[in-house]
Design a protein around this motif. Structure first.
Motif, PDB file in Angstrom:
ATOM      1  N   ILE A 287       0.841  -1.207   0.000  1.00 23.37           N
ATOM      2  CA  ILE A 287       0.000   0.000   0.000  1.00 23.37           C
ATOM      3  C   ILE A 287       0.868   1.245   0.000  1.00 23.37           C
ATOM      4  CG2 ILE A 287      -1.581   1.335   1.491  1.00 23.37           C
ATOM      5  CD1 ILE A 287      -2.751  -1.316   2.445  1.00 23.37           C
ATOM      6  N   LYS A 290       0.680  -0.545  -5.382  1.00 22.00           N
ATOM      7  CA  LYS A 290       0.547  -1.747  -6.224  1.00 22.00           C
ATOM      8  C   LYS A 290       0.062  -1.423  -7.640  1.00 22.00           C
ATOM      9  CE  LYS A 290      -0.106  -5.048  -2.490  1.00 22.00           C
ATOM     10  NZ  LYS A 290      -0.958  -6.077  -1.874  1.00 22.00           N
ATOM     11  N   ASP A 329      -0.758 -12.201  -4.617  1.00 21.61           N
ATOM     12  CA  ASP A 329      -1.717 -12.210  -3.508  1.00 21.61           C
ATOM     13  C   ASP A 329      -2.853 -13.217  -3.725  1.00 21.61           C
ATOM     14  OD1 ASP A 329      -0.390 -10.310  -2.019  1.00 21.61           O
ATOM     15  OD2 ASP A 329      -1.543  -8.623  -2.814  1.00 21.61           O
ATOM     16  N   GLY A 360     -15.263  -7.035   0.146  1.00 22.16           N
ATOM     17  CA  GLY A 360     -14.302  -5.972  -0.173  1.00 22.16           C
ATOM     18  C   GLY A 360     -14.155  -5.857  -1.684  1.00 22.16           C
ATOM     19  N   ALA A 361     -13.671  -4.706  -2.123  1.00 25.35           N
ATOM     20  CA  ALA A 361     -13.524  -4.507  -3.569  1.00 25.35           C
ATOM     21  C   ALA A 361     -12.237  -3.763  -3.898  1.00 25.35           C
ATOM     22  CB  ALA A 361     -14.730  -3.735  -4.112  1.00 25.35           C
ATOM     23  N   GLY A 363      -7.714  -3.870  -3.926  1.00 23.59           N
ATOM     24  CA  GLY A 363      -6.720  -4.637  -4.662  1.00 23.59           C
ATOM     25  C   GLY A 363      -6.685  -6.102  -4.242  1.00 23.59           C
ATOM     26  N   THR A 364      -6.816  -6.367  -2.956  1.00 21.36           N
ATOM     27  CA  THR A 364      -6.748  -7.755  -2.489  1.00 21.36           C
ATOM     28  C   THR A 364      -7.961  -8.539  -2.975  1.00 21.36           C
ATOM     29  OG1 THR A 364      -5.656  -6.853  -0.549  1.00 21.36           O
ATOM     30  CG2 THR A 364      -6.346  -9.141  -0.411  1.00 21.36           C
ATOM     31  N   ALA A 365      -9.130  -7.896  -2.941  1.00 24.52           N
ATOM     32  CA  ALA A 365     -10.347  -8.551  -3.436  1.00 24.52           C
ATOM     33  C   ALA A 365     -10.186  -8.902  -4.916  1.00 24.52           C
ATOM     34  CB  ALA A 365     -11.551  -7.626  -3.251  1.00 24.52           C
ATOM     35  N   ASN A 383     -19.600  -5.452  -1.010  1.00 25.67           N
ATOM     36  CA  ASN A 383     -18.790  -4.283  -0.667  1.00 25.67           C
ATOM     37  C   ASN A 383     -19.667  -3.179  -0.105  1.00 25.67           C
ATOM     38  OD1 ASN A 383     -16.168  -3.062  -0.610  1.00 25.67           O
ATOM     39  ND2 ASN A 383     -16.832  -1.684  -2.250  1.00 25.67           N
ATOM     40  N   THR A 418     -11.080  -6.663   3.350  1.00 20.73           N
ATOM     41  CA  THR A 418     -10.920  -5.250   3.737  1.00 20.73           C
ATOM     42  C   THR A 418      -9.940  -5.201   4.910  1.00 20.73           C
ATOM     43  OG1 THR A 418     -12.506  -4.850   5.529  1.00 20.73           O
ATOM     44  CG2 THR A 418     -13.430  -5.050   3.309  1.00 20.73           C
ATOM     45  N   SER A 419      -9.604  -3.984   5.327  1.00 14.98           N
ATOM     46  CA  SER A 419      -8.658  -3.880   6.451  1.00 14.98           C
ATOM     47  C   SER A 419      -9.384  -3.828   7.798  1.00 14.98           C
ATOM     48  CB  SER A 419      -7.789  -2.636   6.274  1.00 14.98           C
ATOM     49  OG  SER A 419      -8.635  -1.531   6.053  1.00 14.98           O
ATOM     50  N   MET A 422      -8.035  -5.006  11.499  1.00 14.07           N
ATOM     51  CA  MET A 422      -6.572  -4.972  11.562  1.00 14.07           C
ATOM     52  C   MET A 422      -6.140  -4.170  12.796  1.00 14.07           C
ATOM     53  SD  MET A 422      -4.205  -3.976   8.354  1.00 14.07           S
ATOM     54  CE  MET A 422      -4.226  -2.209   8.375  1.00 14.07           C
TER      55      MET A 422
END
Ligand code: NAP
Length: 509
Positions: A287, A290, A329, A360-361, A363-365, A383, A418-419, A422
């Motif tokens: 982050i 990417k 990922d 989530g929507a 980059g990881t999703a 999302n 999503t984060s 965390m």
């Protein structure tokens, strides 16, 4: 193992009273070669007691004036007298500012370190400053600036590489600040005579200073020389990254001359433009870089191409254009789930029994959704934001749903990307228990803490839980395959990280 280019590690004692400094001076410090004793931070220092106490390490005495970023408030005469007294009492070296009007008279056993500090930036005329300093023939010149961009790291490396006139002259240089951290770690590879460390946590005497424990445990023990290949993690923030521990330990176990460092960078482009000057051969990208990583890389693996995001870049050490970019990922998450359920076929069976739900929507999703839909998954993308959610759902061939629908989807596999949850917000959870049917597979991409609130809830519901750590170690192993030519064993990486994370692993419970 300390290679031939290993710099002198100076641990800084910058206490406020004589007795606490004496107790630090009297201890044996593993991995420390000398002590810098900062007299200017102490109230009424007793020099005689400090310098004649039993000690095993040589001492450099510094009385840094306020005009050079220190705390000494007395007159210049008093300062010079203190330095002369330190020399008389047996200090092995004294550090005197290049800008000081006069130099102390020193006993012949005491070396002179002439120093220059810039707390604002890295000046363009560094070389001129160095020449002026070296013309005064000290035993060592020490030039410390503040890095404002990765370019400053290259300036310091070049400065260290300038031809030396006196064979005996020692040259120390590095940058302060979080952006400057790589120059402290790479001091040996770049030819710096010394690097400075804090002896204990929360004892840093300058911005960006590492503890001796971190320098030893996370960075410095492999063979390091001018050909050392540099790898790192680029992002903002990068301070908490587990990548340095993992990759450096692996390089060490493989006997590679390579170091992996954190590159705090506001712009990825700015960093990779100076990559050849840093001997940069590979980056993990996090982050918020990417997407920029993918834009800057002509040759991408299919996952990176599909997601428009890359988390790994390779360089040839000559050009600043990445030779290859990867997104690992999604593949890492999919493999973690396959391993968790007992193999590819079992995941396939589960995905045939019920839908996949990606929450989530970002980059990881996109990466996880890509890897799982490539394996035949069908289902939903959920999302908070509708536009972003709908756009990604469409690209992945999933149906979009809002968060309020989570309870009615009856999934076989849920991946939270999503984060939310965390650290430090460890009590948060986006997914209600009612959305987690017993027996379904639940993976949380969040891995700090390892046991998130979501995984705690899922466990109570009788779900099969997969931690974000499993995804993290798999994507890091794929990066190691590119950086070191082979992946590290997952069990080895898991054990190392579980040990390093200590009590942090269960904060979410
Ligand atoms: P990102 O691109 O910023 O994605 C953010 C997504 O989270 C968006 O869909 C956003 O929804 C949603 N979101 C954020 N805060 C929310 C809230 N309070 N309520 C509801 N939705 C919220 O982030 P990312 O790069 O994909 O990373 C996401 C997480 O994955 C991070 O925790 C990261 O550490 C983790 N990760 C783990 C690994 C691993 O190896 N385990 C690898 C990569 C990432 P909107 O669209 O509505 O804003």
């Amino acid at each position: 193992m300390r290679g031939p280019a290993a710099p002198v590690i100076r641990g800084v004692v910058a206490g406020t009273d004589t007795e606490s400094a004496v107790s630090l001076l009297s201890r044996d410090w593993d991995g420390v070669d000398a002590i810098e004793l900062r007299i200017d931070t102490m109230m009424a220092p007793d020099l005689e007691r400090l310098l004649t106490c039993p000690r095993s390490l040589p001492v450099v005495v510094t009385v840094r004036p306020q005009w050079e970023g220190g705390k000494f408030q007395g007159t210049e005469n008093e300062r010079i007298k203190l330095l002369e007294e330190a020399s008389r009492l047996g200090a092995e070296a004294v550090d005197v500012e290049h800008r000081a009007k006069s130099l102390p008279g020193l006993h012949e056993r005491t070396s002179l370190i002439l120093s220059y500090h810039d707390f604002e930036g890295t000046p363009a005329n560094l070389n001129e400053i160095r020449r002026d300093m070296e013309a005064r023939e000290p035993r060592e010149v020490k030039i410390v600036t503040t890095a404002r961009s990765p370019k400053d790291l290259v300036s310091i490396r070049r400065l260290l590489g300038e031809p030396r006139e006196g064979v005996d002259l020692r040259r120390t240089a590095f940058c302060m600040g979080s952006i400057g951290l790589p120059s402290r770690i790479l001091a040996g590879a770049w030819g710096s005579a010394a690097t400075y460390v804090a002896l204990e946590k929360n004892q840093a005497s300058a911005p960006g200073q590492l503890t001796v424990e971190d320098l030893q445990a996370v960075y410095g023990q492999g063979p390091v020389d001018p050909d050392t290949r540099v790898f790192g993690v680029a992002g903002n923030p990068v301070g908490q990254s587990l990548g340095p521990l993992l990759h450096n330990r692996f390089f060490l176990s493989e006997g590679r001359s390579a170091v992996y460092v954190p590159f705090l960078a506001d712009s990825l482009n700015e960093l990779i433009e100076v990559g050849p000057g840093l001997s940069l051969f590979g980056l993990s990208v996090t982050i918020p870089h990417k997407n920029e990583a993918a834009r800057l890389t002509p040759d991408l693996n299919p996952e990176a191409k599909a997601c428009g995001a890359a988390n790994t870049l390779l360089f040839d050490g000559v050009s600043s254009v990445p030779t290859r970019g990867f997104s690992f990922d999604g593949e890492a998450a999919a493999q973690a789930i396959e391993d968790g359920v007992g193999g590819k076929d079992e995941l396939k069976r589960r995905l045939e029994r019920g839908p996949l739900v990606v929450v989530g929507a970002g980059g990881t999703a996109a990466a996880v959704g890509f890897a799982l839909t490539q394996r035949g998954a069908r289902g939903f993308l959920v999302n908070r934001g509708k536009d972003r959610g709908e756009a990604l759902a469409k690209r992945l061939g999933l149906s979009f749903r809002g968060l309020e629908d989570l309870g009615s989807l009856d999934p076989s596999v849920v991946v939270h990307t999503t984060s939310v949850g965390m650290a430090p917000d460890v009590t948060e959870c986006l997914i209600p228990a009612s959305a987690l049917p017993s027996g379904c597979v639940v993976m949380d991409a969040v891995y700090r803490p390892i046991e998130t609130r979501l995984l705690g809830l899922a466990r109570e519901r009788g779900c099969l839980c997969i931690s974000g750590l499993e995804m993290f170690i798999r994507q890091a192993a794929m990066q190691a395959n590119e950086f070191a030519g082979k992946p590290f064993p997952l069990d080895w990486a898991r054990e190392l990280l579980l040990d390093a994370l200590g009590e942090e692993k269960v904060l979410g419970q």
